[in-house]
Design a protein around this motif. Structure first.
Motif: not given
Length: 240
Positions: A145-149
């Protein structure tokens, strides 16, 4: 209500299987739209078709008025679309830091943005220089999720982020999505945890047999047990 993403008559075939059978859907800008439905209804296929991972057989998909149904996945990503698959896809041989550096297309991750992410997912700070493959399942989901945001996106497509996670981690994810929503992010989110869906969803689309069979406000579905049981085969309260 401004439409950011629109699917019109979208069909998707995977081999000899006809999965999406004329999907019509609208994702409003700045809102979180939940995509719900029974297992096998076509939810994951919908996200993968939007992302160009599985090509649409027919129909149109538009993002901010621009057709993307014939575009390659990297080109769709360059338009500012982030995708979090349910497989928790991370680069296992790279560190947490390297995973996030690669995901930040505009250059090194913004320090303030990283601190904001660490506020939700402190384990990523702790394991900053550790191999992603050594993380637990929940930590890998945080990293995915961190990669996406890691930088602002025009649209986030997120597939079952809370699946199999401990309640404390689910709570952190709900807080993260709520903050993203407050910041004006547009999210299309597949979720089986109906507590999470109720907490963060503005709009809802319900799928069955490759079609959208219900669209409306999440609050409306939350308040109508009979509608829940008709569309999903169970009530939200019985499936936490």
């Amino acid at each position: 209500m401004t439409e950011l993403l629109t699917l019109s008559g979208v069909h998707t075939h995977i081999g000899r299987y006809h999965i999406l059978q004329g999907v019509d859907a609208v994702v409003p800008q700045g809102q979180t739209t939940m995509l719900l439905g029974r297992n096998g209804a076509g939810k994951t296929t919908t996200l993968r078709t939007i992302m160009g991972l599985w090509p649409a057989s027919s129909g149109t998909i538009t993002l901010a008025g621009r057709r993307i149904d014939a575009m390659a996945t990297p080109d769709i990503a360059r338009l500012g679309v982030g995708y979090v698959p349910e497989t928790m896809a991370v680069f296992s041989d790279l560190t947490v830091k390297e995973n996030l550096v690669l995901a930040a297309r505009g250059g090194p991750p913004d320090g303030e943005r990283l601190q904001w992410i660490f506020g939700f997912f402190p384990a990523l700070r702790k394991f900053w220089l550790s191999r992603a493959g050594a993380l637990s399942g929940g930590q890998k989901q945080m990293l995915s999720i961190a990669r996406a945001i890691v930088e602002p996106r025009q649209l986030l497509l997120i597939d079952e982020p809370t699946k199999g996670l401990a309640p404390a981690i689910v709570g952190a994810l709900i807080d993260c999505f709520a903050e993203l929503k407050r910041s004006g992010a547009t999210i299309l989110l597949v979720e089986q945890n109906f507590h999470a869906a109720r907490e963060i969803g503005d709009r809802v689309l319900v799928m069955d047999n490759g079609r959208i069979v219900h669209r409306g406000d999440m609050a409306e579905l939350t308040d109508d047990v009979a509608l829940q049981e008709r569309l999903l085969g169970l009530s939200l309260e019985s499936h936490q």
